[in-house]
Design a protein around this motif. Structure first.
Motif, mmCIF file in Angstrom:
data_model
loop_
_atom_site.group_PDB
_atom_site.id
_atom_site.type_symbol
_atom_site.label_atom_id
_atom_site.label_comp_id
_atom_site.label_asym_id
_atom_site.label_seq_id
_atom_site.Cartn_x
_atom_site.Cartn_y
_atom_site.Cartn_z
ATOM 1 N N SER A 314 4.170 -60.623 66.702
ATOM 2 C CA SER A 314 5.460 -60.105 66.780
ATOM 3 C C SER A 314 5.861 -58.975 67.874
ATOM 4 C CB SER A 314 5.591 -58.986 65.489
ATOM 5 O OG SER A 314 5.519 -59.869 64.333
ATOM 6 N N LEU A 317 6.550 -61.279 71.089
ATOM 7 C CA LEU A 317 7.793 -61.796 71.153
ATOM 8 C C LEU A 317 8.993 -60.897 71.442
ATOM 9 C CD1 LEU A 317 7.901 -64.038 67.611
ATOM 10 C CD2 LEU A 317 7.803 -64.622 70.195
ATOM 11 N N VAL A 318 8.644 -59.615 70.885
ATOM 12 C CA VAL A 318 9.347 -58.644 71.671
ATOM 13 C C VAL A 318 9.493 -58.386 72.935
ATOM 14 C CG1 VAL A 318 9.903 -56.098 71.360
ATOM 15 C CG2 VAL A 318 9.509 -57.434 69.298
ATOM 16 N N GLU A 324 15.136 -61.192 67.227
ATOM 17 C CA GLU A 324 14.409 -60.848 66.053
ATOM 18 C C GLU A 324 14.536 -61.931 65.285
ATOM 19 O OE1 GLU A 324 14.862 -57.353 62.698
ATOM 20 O OE2 GLU A 324 16.029 -57.160 64.534
ATOM 21 N N GLN A 327 11.796 -64.271 65.642
ATOM 22 C CA GLN A 327 10.567 -63.684 65.302
ATOM 23 C C GLN A 327 10.314 -64.003 63.929
ATOM 24 O OE1 GLN A 327 10.186 -59.597 66.283
ATOM 25 N NE2 GLN A 327 11.375 -59.778 68.018
ATOM 26 N N THR A 328 11.101 -63.807 62.937
ATOM 27 C CA THR A 328 11.046 -64.276 61.495
ATOM 28 C C THR A 328 10.866 -65.882 61.386
ATOM 29 O OG1 THR A 328 12.619 -62.592 61.095
ATOM 30 C CG2 THR A 328 12.070 -64.046 59.336
#
Length: 409
Positions: A314, A317-318, A324, A327-328
């Motif tokens: 997570s 990815l940020v 976002e 990311q999910t």
């Protein structure tokens, strides 16, 4: 005439050795999937961003992982018994709200005063409430036989509702406190470092070490694995299954409360919606770590690796600027792959093979036993038949014959 080449024992052993090596390699890859996934994530994001593998960024990511890891560790104990705890995220948010409410002052309108509990008192009360929530879950599951999914799902809504009612849906800000009131120092859990390591990471490490020792070295740990492996057999063996189930939910609630305090301290605020969907993240960490949702299989080491996989993925990815929403998607894909690997590792339980019984076709006479032949129970064919034999048959067996009807006229 066709000749077949004979296989020497040496060739057979060589083939068996090669098959064993392939099997061991595949087994190693499946069992070490969490570690391999973590290593792959670190390598990929290190190539994509030069700031990913720096010491400061690793410590920041570790402090984020500590929250997920605490939830996953509590979830692990519940999963080992074959249960599930969907209330961990709501418990996290509720205990954070309780701590914020206490630190901001508790007004007593009757006496016209406001109480300002110290930080240790606020922390103890919040953690105790987390244990109480877990106790209620455990009683519902173990004593009243409510399905764990239903019981903890209901508790999820109840606890979240109380948090929203206490704050009217607003975030409690500025939890730093005032030195004159004796309620300062709450930010220590989130910002303080010991030997350069964040306090939250050290708390996570201590709790993980304690749980690892409990599972591996204590009777309670053996009871826990036995309960998840075969609950009925455990009961017959004298394992206090009900008490074990209650305690695992209590421990899960305590871990959730500690995670909520660390999060509130890091943000210096408490939101009633904090921890939303964190229960899914906790389950993901347990599954990625190799635990079986059916119970009886799982380790603390694997769960920690699973939490680090989710956290490092997570944050990576940020760092590289991924949306976002994507990311999910990525986290969900990782969970699906982990579940598939779990099914490959543990497989499905095999059913016992039953020997088919051959029934003779209708109309086929059943051969009578030979005279004097011994039956399965050691009796001869001429012995006294079963009690259900009619009286005339009994007389015939004993040697007396029925003279039949008198035909003399």
């Amino acid at each position: 005439m066709t000749s077949t080449a004979a296989t020497t024992p040496a060739e057979t052993s060589t083939a068996a050795g090669e098959g064993a090596k392939k099997l061991d390699l595949s087994k190693l890859l499946i069992e070490g999937r969490a570690f391999l996934a973590l290593a792959l994530i670190i390598v990929v994001f290190s190539l994509l961003s030069p700031n990913y593998l720096t010491v400061d960024n690793l410590l920041i990511m570790a402090s984020h992982v500590a929250i997920f890891a605490l939830l996953s560790l509590g979830m692990l104990l519940v999963v080992l018994t074959g249960g599930i705890d969907l209330s961990v995220g709501s418990t996290l948010g509720f205990t954070a709200v309780i701590a914020g409410f206490l630190l901001r002052g508790v007004p007593l309108d009757i006496f016209g005063v406001t109480l300002y509990p110290s930080v240790p008192v606020a922390v103890l009360i919040s953690v105790a409430l987390g244990g109480v929530i877990g106790l209620v879950n455990g009683l519902l599951v173990a004593r009243f036989h409510v399905a764990p999914f239903v019981a903890t799902l209901g508790m999820l809504y109840v606890v979240r509702g109380f948090a929203l009612l206490m704050t009217n849906g607003r975030t409690i800000n500025d939890l730093s406190g005032t030195e004159g009131l004796g309620n300062s120092g709450f930010e220590w859990l989130g910002f303080n470092r010991i030997l350069g390591i964040p306090a939250g990471v050290l708390i996570m490490a201590v709790i993980a070490l304690v749980l690892a020792v409990v599972l591996a070295r204590t009777t309670f740990g053996r009871w826990l694995y036995a309960t998840g492996g075969n609950e009925r057999a455990s009961q017959l063996s004298g394992v206090p299954v009900r008490s074990v189930k209650i305690w695992v939910y209590v421990i899960s609630g305590l871990c959730s409360a500690v995670a909520g305090l660390i999060l509130a301290s890091t943000l210096t605020s408490a939101s009633p919606t904090a921890g939303n969907t964190y229960e899914l993240t906790a389950i993901a960490g347990v599954v990625i770590g190799g635990a079986a949702l059916s119970g009886g299989r799982g380790t603390v080491r694997g769960t920690l690796l699973g939490a680090f996989v989710i956290g490092f993925l997570s944050d990576g990815l940020v760092l590289v600027g991924v949306s976002e929403y994507w990311q999910t998607v990525f986290v969900g894909a990782v969970i699906i792959v982990a579940v598939l690997l779990n099914s490959l590792q543990y497989g499905r339980p095999r059913r016992a093979k039953q020997t088919p019984t051959t029934t003779p076709p209708s109309g086929t006479p059943t051969p009578a036993p030979a005279a004097g032949a011994t039956s399965a129970d050691g009796a001869t064919a001429d012995s006294d038949p079963s009690p259900g034999t009619p009286a005339p048959d009994r007389a015939e067996k004993s040697g007396s014959r029925d003279p039949g009807p008198d035909r003399r006229h």
